[in-house]
Design a protein around this motif. Structure first.
Motif, PDB file in Angstrom:
ATOM      1  N   LYS A 206       0.685  -1.014  -0.095  1.00  0.00           N
ATOM      2  CA  LYS A 206       0.069   0.290   0.521  1.00  0.00           C
ATOM      3  C   LYS A 206       0.327   1.548   0.195  1.00  0.00           C
ATOM      4  CE  LYS A 206      -4.188  -2.225   1.757  1.00  0.00           C
ATOM      5  NZ  LYS A 206      -4.744  -3.184   0.188  1.00  0.00           N
ATOM      6  N   GLN A 210      -2.557   6.764  -3.311  1.00  0.00           N
ATOM      7  CA  GLN A 210      -4.795   6.367  -2.605  1.00  0.00           C
ATOM      8  C   GLN A 210      -4.466   7.755  -2.344  1.00  0.00           C
ATOM      9  OE1 GLN A 210      -5.942   2.908  -0.948  1.00  0.00           O
ATOM     10  NE2 GLN A 210      -3.448   2.129  -0.172  1.00  0.00           N
ATOM     11  N   PHE A 212      -7.150   9.353  -0.246  1.00  0.00           N
ATOM     12  CA  PHE A 212      -7.562   9.901   1.169  1.00  0.00           C
ATOM     13  C   PHE A 212      -8.766  11.057   1.766  1.00  0.00           C
ATOM     14  CE2 PHE A 212      -7.368   5.900   2.502  1.00  0.00           C
ATOM     15  CZ  PHE A 212      -6.356   5.460   2.140  1.00  0.00           C
ATOM     16  N   HIS A 324      -6.030  -1.700  -5.306  1.00  0.00           N
ATOM     17  CA  HIS A 324      -6.680  -1.744  -4.285  1.00  0.00           C
ATOM     18  C   HIS A 324      -6.904  -3.145  -3.594  1.00  0.00           C
ATOM     19  CE1 HIS A 324     -11.250  -1.085  -2.138  1.00  0.00           C
ATOM     20  NE2 HIS A 324      -9.323  -1.275  -0.529  1.00  0.00           N
TER      21      HIS A 324
ATOM     22  N   TYR B 147      -3.190   6.877   6.684  1.00  0.00           N
ATOM     23  CA  TYR B 147      -4.720   6.472   6.331  1.00  0.00           C
ATOM     24  C   TYR B 147      -5.696   6.112   6.648  1.00  0.00           C
ATOM     25  CZ  TYR B 147      -3.402  11.113   4.846  1.00  0.00           C
ATOM     26  OH  TYR B 147      -2.189  12.726   4.234  1.00  0.00           O
ATOM     27  N   ARG B 160     -10.163   0.781   3.162  1.00  0.00           N
ATOM     28  CA  ARG B 160      -8.646   1.172   2.805  1.00  0.00           C
ATOM     29  C   ARG B 160      -8.001   1.419   3.869  1.00  0.00           C
ATOM     30  NH1 ARG B 160      -8.647   5.062  -1.834  1.00  0.00           N
ATOM     31  NH2 ARG B 160     -10.022   7.011  -0.454  1.00  0.00           N
ATOM     32  N   HIS B 161      -7.239   1.568   3.501  1.00  0.00           N
ATOM     33  CA  HIS B 161      -5.808   2.058   4.290  1.00  0.00           C
ATOM     34  C   HIS B 161      -4.722   2.243   3.721  1.00  0.00           C
ATOM     35  CE1 HIS B 161      -3.754  -1.727   4.630  1.00  0.00           C
ATOM     36  NE2 HIS B 161      -5.415  -2.551   5.220  1.00  0.00           N
ATOM     37  N   SER B 162      -3.360   2.889   4.952  1.00  0.00           N
ATOM     38  CA  SER B 162      -2.234   2.776   3.475  1.00  0.00           C
ATOM     39  C   SER B 162      -1.288   2.423   5.405  1.00  0.00           C
ATOM     40  CB  SER B 162      -1.967   4.460   3.506  1.00  0.00           C
ATOM     41  OG  SER B 162      -2.125   5.392   4.527  1.00  0.00           O
TER      42      SER B 162
END
Lengths: 346, 304
Positions: A206, A210, A212, A324, B147, B160-162
């Motif tokens: 990840k 992304q 956010f 994702h 996040y 979702r996440h980081s």
């Protein structure tokens, strides 16, 4: 020095681009700086490789050092191999104290107990990545140094990146050794493959950008602002629509560079939907079909589809869920139940 | 050839040679010369028109440019006048305009959001739930932000996440996410802050004291096991001490178990120092411990 080792070193040096040979040999550290000075790195690669083999002869290199040179080459040029991702899992909740020496010992012991003729080399890198090189033999023949598998493992993560060789029969053995050495219970292949190792790492760890929603967005200076038309008499009729597309695109793909994948494959097993009167398929069977998207940089091209007008924004979630869900092989089946919509299988 | 001319006969009409001779008494070549001269004049005229058009285009562009400058200057003048107008009228200065009030409100809200961000856990409501931002820090230095995008319907779950994979997010979520979201965030923030703290210490050690350490630090992704050989001063070439730091508590940035040992042939004084260091590393951050070594060494040098 063994002839096979000499030949292997010669061929490895020949693979390296001429300008990089000196730096790579310095990284290798097997030949001293003085020895490297004696080689003319501007001559033909054939001759450079011969000189290097000569020097290795003087230092009596063995297969272990030659393997280290191979690891260094593959670490700098990982995109020449195809990498697949495996995920391990375990049920326990103990805290892991990953000890590299312990890991090496367990891995070697497990692998060698099943197959004696293997060459195993490890190399640790600063981003906590452990590179393992395995050259496979059979119970009756010595390891073939040209048929190697590479494993990249980041400690205390459940993901393993594998570039298997042609010999897929050794794969279960390799997986078992990994599971045992890293204290996990089992391992399975994830439907994610690419030539770009770093992109695979970005997806599963990840690390890709992304988008956010936060109250403290990055400063505007980082985003590219298109220059306004100089003449105020020109009016953009579709400005609202263009801005909407940009906004939706940014929400889905984020601002930064996308991970590099080369293809996405969708295996359809859905029913053919047609006018019942036409009755194309008299047998009510799923229509089997394979759709494959390929591109030198698939996600960037998907990101630019809507802005150039080739597709509507927002794009289908089947395309945008790739990083994702961390997969680029999908199977789409009919959803069984009252609503015959298609769904994506896990 | 001028298009207006009619009745121009071709130079050599077939089968009418005699007529040709009658028509052009000076000869065909003289006629050709005349045509050539005409063509030349036409070309010159055309070049002139082209040059004129070019000049016209240049001048038009210049006019455009000047108009634009004029508009800019006009706008500037207007702005200045408005500014002067505001300052000029004293009676209105006492009442803050609605615009100023709005600007003040926006500024204070932004400052409040910034404060939340600086506290370490901040969030924003989204269409489907809420997005949390955990900004980590260690000893006054702000480090990475992580996040979490949560969905709230039908139940609270992570969309979702980081968060890095080696942080046990699933375990923490299973325990706390559905029951007590505050606890979940607090535990996760502890894990993340401790991780970046450990990582920061190891990075600082590697960066500032690399000459006192043999090779590179051996560590792992969570930075919860560090093994390295070191010495007290950067001048000596040997590394008599071997340290092994185990961080048993993932929410803590100090080790739970430390073992510092020397080579067996080392003198007794070194063994004592090793024991002292063992206790020191358990109490003090790693890079600060090393800094105290170098200052102690300096003091030892300075002392007679």
């Amino acid at each position: 020095m063994d002839e096979t080792v000499a030949e292997y070193i010669r061929r490895t040096v020949l693979k390296i681009p001429r300008d990089e040979i000196k730096t790579m040999l310095q990284k290798w550290g097997f030949l001293s700086e003085m020895q490297l000075q004696t080689v003319n790195f501007h001559q033909l690669k054939e001759n450079i490789s011969q000189d290097v083999v000569q020097l290795c002869e003087e230092n009596s290199a063995d297969i272990k050092q030659a393997a280290v040179l191979d690891i260094i080459y593959n670490h700098i040029y990982p995109n020449k191999r195809m990498w697949s991702v495996y995920q391990m899992n375990k049920t326990g909740e103990e805290i892991e104290f990953f000890d590299f020496t312990d890991f090496k010992k367990k891995f070697k012991r497990r692998l060698r107990s099943a197959l004696k003729n293997v060459t195993i080399n490890f190399r640790e890198y600063e981003d906590n990545a452990i590179w393992i090189r395995i050259a496979w033999g059979t119970p009756y023949t010595k390891p073939n140094q040209y048929k190697t598998s590479y494993v990249v493992y980041h400690s205390q993560t459940p993901y393993v990146f594998l570039s298997a060789s042609v010999l897929r029969s050794n794969l279960p053995l390799l997986c078992q050794a990994l599971v045992v050495a890293s204290n996990y219970h089992d391992i399975r292949e994830v439907e994610l493959r690419s030539h770009s190792l770093n992109s695979l790492k970005d997806i599963v760890f990840k690390r890709y950008s992304q988008n956010f929603q936060t109250y403290c967005p990055r400063p505007l200076s980082e985003r590219k602002v298109a220059p306004e038309s100089a003449d105020v008499r020109i009016i953009q009729e579709n400005r609202n629509e263009k801005e909407r597309i940009q906004r939706v695109n940014r929400e889905v793909f984020g601002d930064g560079p996308q991970p590099k994948l080369e293809f996405a494959q969708y295996k359809l097993e859905t029913m053919f939907k047609s006018d019942p009167k036409m009755d194309v398929m008299y047998k009510k069977e799923p229509f089997r079909c394979l759709v494959k998207f390929s591109s030198p940089h698939l996600l960037e091209s998907l990101k630019s589809l809507a802005p150039v007008g080739m597709a509507d924004a927002p794009l289908s979630p089947l395309l945008t869920c790739i990083p994702h869900k961390a997969r680029n092989y999908f199977k789409i089946r009919e959803k069984k139940g009252f609503f015959p919509e298609s769904f994506v299988s896990p | 050839m001028e298009p207006g001319r009619r009745g121009l006969m071709p130079a050599f009409p077939c089968g009418k040679m005699e007529e040709g001779k009658a028509r052009w008494p000076d000869g065909v070549f003289a006629h050709l010369e005349m045509l050539e001269a005409r063509a030349y004049e036409a070309a010159v005229k055309q070049e002139e028109t082209e040059q004129r058009e070019e000049k016209l285009a240049r001048l038009k562009a210049r006019v455009q440019e000047l108009r634009r400058q004029r508009d800019e200057l006009r706008a500037k003048v207007d702005l200045q006048q408005k500014g002067l107008g505001k300052a000029g009228v004293v009676s209105d200065a006492a009442q803050p305009s609605a615009r100023a009030v709005l600007e003040w409100k926006i500024k204070s809200v932004k400052a409040m959001l910034q404060v939340f961000y600086l506290t370490g856990i901040s969030g924003k409501l989204t269409k489907q739930g809420v997005c949390f931002c955990i900004s980590t820090a260690y000893e006054g230095t702000y480090l990475d932000s992580y996040y979490l995008d949560l969905l709230t319907k039908p139940e609270v779950r992570i969309h979702r996440h980081s968060v890095p994979t080696f942080i046990p997010l699933e375990q923490i979520a299973k325990k706390h996410l559905e029951t007590d979201i505050r606890r979940f965030l607090s535990v996760l923030a502890d894990h993340l802050n401790a991780y970046v703290g450990r990582r920061h210490q190891a990075d600082q050690l590697q960066e500032h004291f690399s000459d006192q350490i043999e090779g590179t630090l051996q560590r792992n992704s969570l930075c919860n096991l560090l093994v390295f050989n070191y010495n007290l001063s950067s001048r000596s070439k040997t590394f008599p001490f071997n340290a092994r730091l185990l961080y048993g508590d993932l929410c803590c940035s100090l080790p739970t178990e430390v073992s510092v040992s020397c080579t067996p042939e080392a003198p007794a004084s070194l063994a004592e120092t090793a024991a002292a260091h063992s206790a020191l590393f358990r109490r003090v951050a790693l890079h600060r411990a090393f800094r105290s070594f170098s200052s102690a060494a300096e003091r030892a040098d300075v002392a007679p």
